[in-house]
Write a protein that holds these residues in place. Structure first.
Motif, mmCIF file in Angstrom:
data_model
loop_
_atom_site.group_PDB
_atom_site.id
_atom_site.type_symbol
_atom_site.label_atom_id
_atom_site.label_comp_id
_atom_site.label_asym_id
_atom_site.label_seq_id
_atom_site.Cartn_x
_atom_site.Cartn_y
_atom_site.Cartn_z
ATOM 1 N N LEU A 115 -81.720 9.422 -55.536
ATOM 2 C CA LEU A 115 -81.697 8.924 -54.153
ATOM 3 C C LEU A 115 -80.293 9.022 -53.564
ATOM 4 O O LEU A 115 -80.109 9.425 -52.409
ATOM 5 N N LYS A 200 -93.148 12.217 -58.045
ATOM 6 C CA LYS A 200 -92.985 10.826 -57.634
ATOM 7 C C LYS A 200 -91.714 10.652 -56.794
ATOM 8 O O LYS A 200 -91.688 9.902 -55.829
ATOM 9 N N ALA A 279 -88.451 6.196 -58.977
ATOM 10 C CA ALA A 279 -89.843 6.483 -58.847
ATOM 11 C C ALA A 279 -90.350 7.484 -59.817
ATOM 12 O O ALA A 279 -91.163 8.252 -59.566
ATOM 13 N N THR B 61 -97.402 6.113 -60.208
ATOM 14 C CA THR B 61 -97.183 5.684 -58.831
ATOM 15 C C THR B 61 -95.695 5.774 -58.506
ATOM 16 O O THR B 61 -94.875 5.352 -59.313
ATOM 17 N N PRO B 62 -95.331 6.325 -57.356
ATOM 18 C CA PRO B 62 -93.906 6.363 -57.005
ATOM 19 C C PRO B 62 -93.332 4.956 -56.866
ATOM 20 O O PRO B 62 -93.989 4.074 -56.311
ATOM 21 N N LEU B 63 -92.134 4.771 -57.398
ATOM 22 C CA LEU B 63 -91.481 3.458 -57.326
ATOM 23 C C LEU B 63 -91.329 2.996 -55.878
ATOM 24 O O LEU B 63 -91.455 1.822 -55.567
ATOM 25 N N LEU B 64 -91.077 3.960 -54.988
ATOM 26 C CA LEU B 64 -90.881 3.595 -53.578
ATOM 27 C C LEU B 64 -92.114 2.878 -53.038
ATOM 28 O O LEU B 64 -91.997 1.938 -52.252
ATOM 29 N N LEU B 65 -93.305 3.315 -53.469
ATOM 30 C CA LEU B 65 -94.531 2.666 -52.981
ATOM 31 C C LEU B 65 -94.701 1.283 -53.603
ATOM 32 O O LEU B 65 -95.200 0.369 -52.946
ATOM 33 N N THR B 68 -92.548 -0.740 -51.542
ATOM 34 C CA THR B 68 -93.169 -0.947 -50.234
ATOM 35 C C THR B 68 -94.175 -2.085 -50.306
ATOM 36 O O THR B 68 -94.234 -2.929 -49.416
ATOM 37 N N PHE B 69 -94.942 -2.115 -51.413
ATOM 38 C CA PHE B 69 -95.943 -3.169 -51.540
ATOM 39 C C PHE B 69 -95.299 -4.549 -51.565
ATOM 40 O O PHE B 69 -95.657 -5.425 -50.788
ATOM 41 N N VAL B 72 -92.955 -5.140 -48.194
ATOM 42 C CA VAL B 72 -93.496 -5.024 -46.844
ATOM 43 C C VAL B 72 -94.966 -5.433 -46.774
ATOM 44 O O VAL B 72 -95.331 -6.365 -46.058
ATOM 45 N N ILE B 73 -95.799 -4.728 -47.554
ATOM 46 C CA ILE B 73 -97.249 -4.925 -47.430
ATOM 47 C C ILE B 73 -97.641 -6.371 -47.722
ATOM 48 O O ILE B 73 -98.510 -6.936 -47.062
ATOM 49 N N TYR B 94 -92.880 -1.966 -62.466
ATOM 50 C CA TYR B 94 -92.820 -0.519 -62.626
ATOM 51 C C TYR B 94 -92.236 -0.125 -63.987
ATOM 52 O O TYR B 94 -92.642 0.869 -64.585
ATOM 53 N N VAL B 158 -83.225 2.269 -55.527
ATOM 54 C CA VAL B 158 -84.301 2.193 -54.530
ATOM 55 C C VAL B 158 -84.285 0.833 -53.833
ATOM 56 O O VAL B 158 -84.609 0.721 -52.644
#
Lengths: 279, 215
Positions: A115, A200, A279, B61-65, B68-69, B72-73, B94, B158
């Protein structure tokens, strides 16, 4: 191996195991019910929130994002493997002036978050968000694949190199014609596992403004109302990434089985398949 | 290079933020990973299945998602979490599967005869695992565990994209404020990451070599 850890269960063990199974089932079910209740309470399961997926325009936007993900992943994967080959060869050069700087550069690229690399490539070079993401993924994964290829070459029997040199191949010829093809085949499972990491990591592109899947989802949520529709969009985004990665993981398993050897545990690979910057 | 020294205290605080995330996540994710690994090799089918599904889903699953959960979500489901809690939670959830896989590969690396011997003198599953297998697995499990921690170090960046004060965020802010010295800022931030990851990598290699020699 796992079956060696315990006896074939007798009646008592079977009963205990059944009870434990039921308890686990209840716990898992409990967690799921709790999650669903929470979601329902927040109104996230109301049908109207999910009806947005009847609109082809929504799918168009999401698939456009997914296509960007696939495109940048494929471009970066091909470039990373090529770069990995170059890194592996330079790292094993007989010239110290080549070998030592390469080692330092490799450590540098492998040791920092992808990143961070994305952001600074974006800030330093005027190539735009898309190519910054591709460049960072290439360099980072190239360094890791290079190390995998190198350890694959080191693991070959010494005779491979000696025999090649004995019949008069030059060192570079020997590396490319004899050692590299074998190392590549042996390391294929690790390389494919690294490609899952690469896929990812494309999700990070959104941080520097690349309009991939995650960004498209965010923009849609922004447009349609975040509290209303972000959760459904999120579920679809996760599902898309999972499908993509499971497909590539299945390919890795297939390749590993065809080689007639167990797939090396992901965790054994450097970076443990976790990705670097993330990720 | 003056940018770095002028902003040294911010860099150091960012470094502290990164180390805090790293420490807290390891503290929570390691026991969680051990639990997942034990479930994965247990005789109870439903424990195995639960662990397998969890590990496979989270690993792909991408760490960014995940971030996000939790950042944000979740606001729209059960209310917002404090950012620091959300970040540690996301990283823990994760990272645990990766710890679990490292431990499992260590368990599978112990020679079969060890388990057979333990079982043949009448040890139960818990005794076999706890007294015979795990103590031996620890040796070969340490290098992959260190590699997971290295990856985790890089993954903490991240969190910087989700309102946490750590190195990546510091780098972004200092770079924005000093547009003419972006390269120096980049090298500065990279340096702080490298002083965590490079020594850990050397340590893992060193231990790996010793384990190989002893086997």
């Amino acid at each position: 191996m796992t079956s060696v850890l315990y006896d074939v269960p007798g009646p008592r063990a079977r009963r205990r195991s059944r009870i434990l199974s039921v308890v686990t089932g209840l716990v898992v079910a409990g967690v799921l019910v709790f999650a669903i209740l929470q979601l329902a309470q927040a109104g996230q399961l109301e049908a109207e929130r999910w009806l947005i997926f009847n609109d082809p325009l929504i799918w168009q936007a999401l698939l456009r994002g997914l296509w960007i993900v696939v495109q940048s992943a494929i471009t970066a994967a091909v470039l990373a493997i090529l770069l990995g080959v170059v890194f592996a060869l330079l790292r094993q050069s007989e010239l110290r002036v080549v070998r030592i700087p390469t080692t330092i550069v490799l450590e540098f690229f492998r040791g920092m978050p992808v990143l961070l690399m994305m952001l600074f490539i974006y800030l330093i070079f005027p190539i735009g968000a898309y190519w910054s993401v591709v460049a960072a993924l290439t360099v980072y994964n190239g360094a890791i694949i290079g190390e995998a290829l190198r350890s694959g070459m080191l693991a070959l029997p010494k005779g491979q190199r000696e025999a090649g040199l004995a019949i008069g191949l030059r060192p570079l010829q020997n590396r490319l014609l004899i050692e590299f093809p074998q190392a590549f085949r042996n390391m294929l499972p690790i390389i494919v596992a690294q490609l899952v990491v690469l896929i990812k990591d494309t999700a990070l592109g959104t941080v520097v403004g690349q309009v991939g899947l995650v960004k498209e989802g965010e923009l849609l949520a922004e447009y349609l109302g975040r509290s209303q529709h972000y959760f459904p969009l999120f579920v679809v985004m996760v599902a898309m990434y999972l499908l993509l990665n499971f497909a590539v993981s299945a390919l890795a398993r297939f390749l590993a089985r065809r080689r007639n050897q167990p797939a090396p545990a992901l965790a054994m690979a450097k970076d443990a398949g976790m990705g670097g910057g993330a990720a | 290079m003056n940018v770095i020294f002028d902003n040294l205290d911010i860099f150091l605080r960012g470094f502290g933020g990164t180390l805090t995330l790293l420490g807290l996540t390891t503290l929570f994710a390691l026991p969680f990973g051990l639990l997942l690994a034990a479930m994965r090799v247990s005789p109870v089918a439903s424990l195995r299945a639960t662990s397998t599904v969890y590990v496979e889903v989270l690993r792909n699953t991408p760490l960014l998602l995940v971030f996000t959960f939790f950042s944000v979500i979740i606001t729209y489901i059960s209310g917002a979490l404090p950012f620091q809690v959300a970040a540690v939670l996301a990283l823990t959830i994760y990272t645990a599967p990766f710890f679990a896989e490292a431990i499992r590969s260590g368990i599978n690396g112990v020679p079969v005869g060890q388990a057979e011997a333990a079982r043949s003198i009448g040890m139960t599953f818990g005794q076999t695992l706890g007294l015979v297998i795990l103590p031996q697995a620890v040796r070969s499990v340490v290098p992959p565990l260190i590699n997971v921690i290295i990856a985790l170090t890089k993954n903490t960046s991240v969190a910087g994209a989700f309102f946490i004060f750590e190195l990546f965020n510091v780098g972004r802010e200092v770079a924005n404020a000093n547009g003419n010295a972006v390269i120096a800022v980049f090298l500065g931030v990279a340096f702080f990451y490298l002083i965590i990851t490079v020594p850990l990598g050397q340590l893992a290699d060193h231990i790996e070599r010793r384990v190989v020699v002893r086997r």
